[in-house]
Each structure stands twice: as C-alpha cells, then as structure tokens.
Write a protein that holds these residues in place. Structure first.
Motif: not given
Lengths: 640, 257
Positions: A492, A501, A543, A545, A559, A563
């Motif tokens: 992530y 996210p 994604l 982060v 995140a 998922d």
C-alpha cells in the motif's frame, strides 16, 4: 476442501436443547483453566463480556482492540434498548414469544435452536446488567421500565434514556477493566488484527499490527474469538463508526471460515438524511422515536410547503395506512422500503428531497413537551446539533441508511466457525437474526453470546486439549502470515498511485448502495459484479498512501480496510444474485407480491448460504445449511 | 445549505512523542455549513494526500458524540465553542467565513501526545480498573427487580453515568485534574444500591489511582463547562464526601493512628 456446516443443534424439544447441551458438555477443572489461552479480538458487548466472564472463570485471556480504550467499541452507539422476555409488564410476553418474534422478524431465515437460546438467556442479561450497575430507566416505584419497539406488540425493551448501548457497554467494559486490573486479562490497545493463523486446520492464533509503531506480531492461543462487529461500512455512508471494518472476519474467511449470508444487510429506517457531499457518515435516530413520532410525507408530488403549512388531509401517514396494526412500529426492512418508495415517488422532504417526516407534534400535544423531552431529549438535541433544526418545532427528517449486517461468519450452535477453535460472537457472526434484525436485539445478542454462551461452549472445545502442546509463534505458519501481512502493508505504501483510500471507499460504497442496497435486481447486481473487479484493479494500481509504516498512519489503516471491503463487496453481490427471493433486508425487486411486499421462496431458499474462499471472491463456492423448522410454521410475514 | 469561505486553520503537527512539534497553517477556500468540523478535517486530509503530504492524525470514531474518541482543543476550548457538544458533533454552521481557527491536541501532562492531534488517554482506564466497577461475576445475579431503585436515584446515577470518557475535563482543567471523570464514575456506582458493598473501597482506590496520574482539583469548574455531556461538578462533591467517609471507615487506617 469440504465445508462442514453441521449446526450441532442439540437433541430434544426446543425448550430443552440448551439445558441438554449444558448437561453434556465437557468441563475444564477451575485449576486447569489458566492453562488455556483465549485470544479475543474486539471489545464491544460480545468481546468485553466474553473476556470478563472467561477471565473470571480462570482462563488466560488476551483482548485486542484497535481503539485506545475498550470502552470505545461501537456497541456504545446503540440508542434504543435491549429486549428481554421478562414479562414484567404482564402483557403476555414469554420466551416463546420473543423467540417467535425474532424468527418472524428475521423472515424465517434463522436457526431455531440458536434463537430460542437467545430468548432464554435474554432474561439473565437484564439481571446481570442490573447487578453490574447499569442505570436502566425505572418507574416511580423503583422497578424497571420498558417500552415497545419495532416488530413486537408488547413492551419488552429495557432502556437507559437514548444511550442503552453506552450503558451496557460501559457495564461490560467495567467488568473487563476489573479483570485487567486483577491481571486476568491482558489488553492490547491500538492493535489491529490482520490475520488468523491455522495449523493442521485448527485456529492457532492471530497476527496483529500495532497501529502506533507499525509492529507486526504473532499471538498464539488455544482458541480465538472474533467479536469484531459488522461490515456495514462497505456502503461508505452508514451509521457505523468510522473505524468499523470487516478485516478480522474477512481474513478469517480467507483462512477457511465460511462467510454466511453476506447479502443480509439492514437498512435502518430512521437516520438523518445526507446533507452534502462531504458527509462522512450518517447518524441514526433511535427507532424508539417511532413509539411517539408519526411518519408522513405530503400526499401530493412536489409539495413545496413547509410541514406546518400542509393540512392534515394532505398528508400521507403511509405506515399507518399500509400497516394499520403495527403502524409506525413496522419492522425496519418494511419501514425502510416504504420510505424509499415515498421519496422515489417524488414526495421526499427537505432541501434535497431525500427524507420523510418523523413528526412529534401529536405526541407533544398529547403528552406535553416535558414528557417528550424526558423520553427523547438527548436524541432531539443530537438532531438539532447535526441539522440545525429544532424537532420540538419542526418535524424531524429521516431516511434509511445502512446500519447493521445480519450476515457474517458462519457459526454452529457453539458459535464456532468452520475453523475448529475459531469462534465468532456478536454482529460478526450470522447466527440469530436471519434476514432482518428486530430493534433492540443486537445488544441482546452481543451480551448473550459473550456472557452466557461462549463461556460454556468454549470449554467443550478446550477440555480435550488439556496439557497438549500447541504451536508457538515460531511455527512457520505464523511467520508466513506475518510476512504476508507485512508485505501487504508495504505494498500500500509503495504503490505511489494517485487516489486516496477514502476516494476508493466512496466509489465502492456508491456501487454497493446503488445495486446491493435497499432494493436489488439481477441486472443491477450483474452490473455491480462487472464494475467492482474493475474498480478493485484500479485500487490495486492507483492507490496512494502518504506517510510511513512506523508511526501511526490512519491513511494506511484505511487502505487495508478498504482492500477487504472490496473483496467482501463482491461476495455480497454474488450472494444477493444467487438468492432468488426476497426476504427481510434482502429485497429483490423481481420477487414481490402485488402489494410490493417481499416474496420468499421457501422451497428453494429456506437455507443459509455459506461461502467458501477459493482465492477470489468472484469465484467463491456456495454451500448450504438447510434450516430445519421443528417448531415454527413458515408463514408469510404480515404486519398489517 | 450555504458555504463558509476563506477559513484559516492553525493546526498542531508533531511527528511523534519525541518531536518538538509546531503549528502549521492551512487555508480552506470553501466548506459547506452542513459539514461537521471533523468532515472539514477529512476534506483537508484528502487534499494533503493529493499533494503527497501526510494526513493530519486525529482521534475520532462514532461521530455521534457517544464513543468519546474525538478530542481537539478548538480555539483553546476543549471540544470547541458549542456547549455540551463533542468535537464530532460540532458543525461548521457555528463558524463564519474568514474565521481563523486554532486546533490543538488535549493539553495535559497525563495525556502524552502520540502524533499530531492524537494523545494517549490510558490513565483514565487505570482509574476504572482500580475500582470503577461492581464486582458481579456472570451467572449469580438475582432477579433484576428484586431491589427497587427509586427513580430519582436511578436518574442521578444515569446523569453521572453518561460520561463518555473523552478527557475534555482534564484538558480544560488548568491543573490537569481528572476529578470530573473519576467523580462521575464514583457517583454512578456509589449512588446505586448495587454499588453499596464496595462503596468505600471503590472511592479510595479510584481517587488514589487518579492522584498518581493527574493534578489536583481547585474548583475552577472549567471541566463542567467543557464536558460534552454537561456532567455537573456536584459529582465531585459527592466523591470528596465519600472519600473522606471512606478514610474514617477504614479500620486499618484508624488503628494506625
């Protein structure tokens, strides 16, 4: 792999099953209990009560919560009350009636033996909580007060103002705190469970991540209890707390625990409608308000007048009209759909035309403002803080929102999942509410599981394991799970895409709400099942982060949760698509009668759908536990 | 629905317990007045992530004012300007365009900063663990109606039991005292008939554990003003009374004199 869906319902007449079970279960000597380590994930009603009770019995208990304190668990937000078949009112209540109401409320999709036991121990819950100092509402004579709730025609709901969940959770938390102070329970706070570890098919422990330091760590135990709540946040906008997530249950599912009835989600009829696009969650207004509030919309489409300007004759009190005997107290699924239809017909109220009125003016005229204030004061205040409108002067505006999930980890009569040694309690399991939960029954189930069921059933599993070695955290299975979890979180962080996210969660929520929300169709579900994998792929590639993995990072936590919500979302839609009937919270538009009521198909769907993980939620395998009705006759649910 | 324009947020950033920390200024061009204060921070965080920066860490969960997770000193006031309201229930309609808003974590020695606006409030749990309970092991409880509780007593217990354990009382107190928190729990349990058997040991254990972590109460009353549940400081008087009585009743102590 075979999935064993043996319910283990004990033999004998329904009223004797629990006694028969207890008479035959294996016991662990008090001095031997300390040799067994029980890992309990979650500190809500089910987790805290189970932990306190098992520690009191002598087990070596560890509790894991991602909150800073166990007292924050989302059980705390329950407002209205807790059911119990005490019959203190002498209004005809009994264990059988609570059992029947719960089965009927669940649209005949729950397991009889479990529900009967729930009704039996409901009585003990009230005794226990009063002994612990829960300040329930009382009559002037000092005895306990009760009120009515949706789906029941008697007053069996005990309450503590509009904060029953808070008071019950604090009661359970205090018992837990006492055990922590005594050293009977070790608490891990700000620690999130990331995986269940199995060795030789049995639960051997869990892998966690310390949210403050990022440390990934293994914990071994003789048994694991997941009391981790529901997955209503898959919708993004729900009444759940922000951190509620499916990760623990989902990771258990991936390790072999069957996931039951994921499509059974409850949309609560009385929430404050969405106000704007920044909205992060929706707020529930307790169902108890429907005791005195009357639900209505203008009779005419496009009526722009303020509520007070609309004369009585031009209002449609649609619940009272459609369901005269239950009126405003019709069950949640029915009330929710009725509200949706009213709004869809163009008669919605409020600035965005996305609500219906819940009007207290009759109650205020009849009872006086003071009585209404005494009953609902804190809810009225909360409403005013959120909307800026005073419900003593203008009617509340409400609309349904995702609130509770009846589906969850499949468990047998002992609350054990399909993985031996792995248990699930409270909202995290699927056990007692069928396709729809009645109001004031969630608190009852959480406490029943934690105080009065698990402490018995877990001994039955542990007793034969006495003095036998269990795999330690140095076992390769733990190492593998740690590495997998660590790699996932590094992924992530390393992804360097362009979307947060939260952005993905919002988009995911829109798809699920549109196609797998209050009303579902085969076509819509197929659309969702084509959109979800595509969005999930985007999630994996795009994604973003920020921050690191060595200090607290809420974006990273999110995140991981999103998922798992993606994967669950796919399973939900598949489950909803396969269930070709309408029942309770699962309403398939294709299956309704001429009056628009849910049409069950008992010949083909009087079963629990339990899904087996195969590596891809789109290809999960569906298994069935047939529901055996020994006592109750399947009937069309009518609240007219 | 209307919008507020041109807000300036001055927010405390601190990367960890050992970092000195500093204020950072952020501009909010426009935000709906229907948004909650925390939703405004959500919007800001989404923007920070977009810009490749780390989001601001703050505690929050239920956003219904009941779980007690949220905190924040807003313009120097615990939970901000609206009385009887937790930060999560504070809405932007309470502010106006052009406002400059200062956002800090709870300020108290007993609550060390974990990161940014998040603090460690676990000493509150230690107080409850010391005695904030009624010993009632599962299974042996008598019928719930066997002991009538007069309604005014049940109501008073409930008034105290409403505490959400957020720690605003500590943050608002110039001494960093946790008397309102502790006294709320003492009062809740000591008022009820079920709480009588442990009444004296409870108050002693809780007060003395509180004193290990927190400052002393000097009756400023800031705690009551900051409390999101508007718990009255009368509970502190009750706690003090019970604590004094407990000391007299404690035979061991008397024999030592």
């Amino acid at each position: 792999m075979t999935v064993n869906l043996e319910s283990k319902s004990p033999a004998g007449p329904i009223a004797d099953k629990w006694d028969n079970y207890k008479a035959n279960l294996k016991l662990v000597n008090p001095n031997n209990k300390r040799k067994f380590k029980v890992l309990i994930v979650g500190s809500g009603l089910a987790g805290a009560s189970a932990a306190a009770t098992m520690a009191e019995l002598g087990y070596d208990v560890e509790v894991f919560t991602f909150h800073d304190s166990p007292r924050r668990a989302h059980s705390i937000a329950a407002q209205g009350g807790i059911n119990a078949a005490k019959n203190y009112r002498g209004d005809g209540d009994s264990i059988y009636r609570l059992f029947y109401d719960t089965i009927k409320g669940g649209d005949f999709r729950s397991r009889e033996a479990n529900v009967y036991r729930l009704a039996q121990v409901s009585v003990n819950i009230i005794d226990q909580m009063v002994a612990q100092g829960v300040p329930f509402a009382r009559e002037y004579g000092g005895l306990l007060d009760t009120r009515s709730f949706g789906g029941a025609q008697l007053q069996r709901t005990f309450y503590a103002r509009g904060q029953t969940g808070q008071q019950l959770l604090l009661g359970a938390y205090q018992q837990l705190a006492r055990q922590i102070g005594l050293g009977g329970v070790k608490l891990w706070n700000r620690v999130e469970m990331l995986d269940v570890v199995t060795v030789d098919g049995r639960a051997a422990g869990i892998v966690t991540r310390d949210l403050v330091t990022g440390e990934i760590r293994s914990h071994a135990g003789h048994a694991v209890v997941l009391a981790t709540g529901g997955y209503g946040n898959v919708f993004f906008l729900s009444t759940n707390a922000m951190a509620c997530n499916v990760t623990a249950a989902w990771r258990a599912h991936r390790k072999g625990a069957a996931f039951a009835n994921p499509c059974y989600t409850q949309i609560h009829p009385t929430c404050i409608p969405q106000a704007d696009d920044t909205q992060s969650k929706l707020t529930l207004m307790s169902e108890s308000l429907r005791n005195d509030g009357r639900v209505w919309v203008p009779s005419a489409v496009g009526d722009e007048r303020a509520a007070a300007q609309i004369p009585e004759g031009e209002r449609d009190y649609y619940l009272e009209r459609l369901y005269p005997s239950f009126g405003n107290l019709a069950p949640r699924d029915i009330s929710s759909r009725a509200a949706k239809r009213a709004v869809d017909s163009g008669r919605g109220v409020g600035p965005l035309k996305n609500g219906v009125y819940l009007d207290f003016s009759d109650a205020i005229n009849r009872l006086g403002k003071e009585v209404v204030k005494e009953r609902y004061g804190n809810l009225f205040d909360m409403y005013e803080r959120i909307t800026g409108e005073n419900p003593y002067d203008v009617p509340m505006r409400i609309y349904p929102a995702s609130h509770y999930t009846m589906g969850g980890l499949w468990v047998d009569y002992e609350l054990m999942t399909t993985v031996p040694g792995l248990y699930s309690a409270g909202e995290a399991n699927f056990s007692d509410h069928g396709a729809n939960r009645l109001g004031a029954s969630a608190l009852m189930q959480g406490l029943a599981d934690g105080y009065f069921v698990l402490p018995y059933t877990i001994g039955n599993y542990l007793a034969p394991m006495l003095n036998q070695p269990i795999p330690g955290t140095d076992h390769p299975a733990f190492k593998a799970a740690e590495e997998e979890a660590g790699a996932r979180f590094s992924r992530y962080l390393d992804n360097k895409g362009s979307r947060s996210p939260d952005w993905f969660h919002r988009e995911l929520g829109k798809i699920i709400w549109t196609h797998c929300g209050m009303e579902r169709t085969a076509e819509g579900l197929q659309t969702a099942l084509s959109e979800l994998p595509a969005l999930y792929e985007e999630f994996q590639s795009d994604l973003k982060v920020t921050g690191d993995g060595q200090s607290i990072n809420q974006t990273l936590e999110k995140a991981g949760r999103v998922d798992d919500f993606f994967q669950l979302g796919m399973l939900m839609c598949r489950d909803a698509l396969e269930r070709n009937e309408s029942c309770g919270g699962h309403f398939r538009a294709e299956y309704q009668d001429e009056e628009g009521e849910a049409q069950r198909d008992d010949d083909n769907f009087a079963h629990v759908a339990a899904w087996e993980w195969t590596g891809d939620p789109m290809n999960a395998v569906r298994h069935q536990e047939e529901l055996q009705y020994e006592v109750i006759h399947l009937a069309k649910r009518s609240y007219k | 629905m209307s919008h507020l324009e041109n807000l300036t947020l001055t927010i405390w950033r601190q990367s960890g317990p050992d970092d000195a920390g500093h204020f950072e200024r952020y501009r909010i061009e426009s935000i709906s007045d229907e948004a909650s204060f925390l939703e405004m921070l959500d919007v800001l965080n989404e923007r920070l992530i977009d810009e490749g920066k780390e989001a601001i860490v703050f505690d929050h969960d239920c956003r219904e004012g009941i779980c007690g997770t949220c905190s924040l000193m807003i313009d120097g006031q615990a939970h901000g300007p609206q009385r009887g309201t937790a930060t999560c229930q504070l809405h932007m309609r309470k502010f106006k365009s052009g406002d400059e808003i200062i956002v800090e974590p709870w300020r108290a020695t007993a609550f060390p900063i974990i990161k940014d606006l998040m603090v460690d409030r676990s000493p509150l749990d230690r107080i409850v663990e010391a005695g904030g309970f009624i010993t009632a092991p599962t299974g042996g409880a008598p019928d719930a109606n066997i002991i009538p509780v007069p309604k005014p007593v049940a109501d008073a217990a409930m008034d105290a039991a409403e505490c959400i354990g957020c720690g605003a009382c500590v943050a608002a107190c110039p001494n960093g005292a946790a008397n309102l928190f502790t006294a709320a729990k003492v009062s809740h349990l000591n008022l009820l008939p079920q709480g009588q058997p442990e009444r004296w040991s409870r108050v002693e254990a809780m007060v003395e554990t509180m004193d290990e972590y927190f400052g002393s109460c000097t009756n400023h009353g800031e705690c009551e003003a900051a409390c999101p549940k508007s718990i009255s400081i009368d509970v502190i008087a009750l706690m003090h009374r019970d604590y004094r009585k407990a000391k007299f009743k404690n035979r061991k102590l008397i024999s030592q004199i």
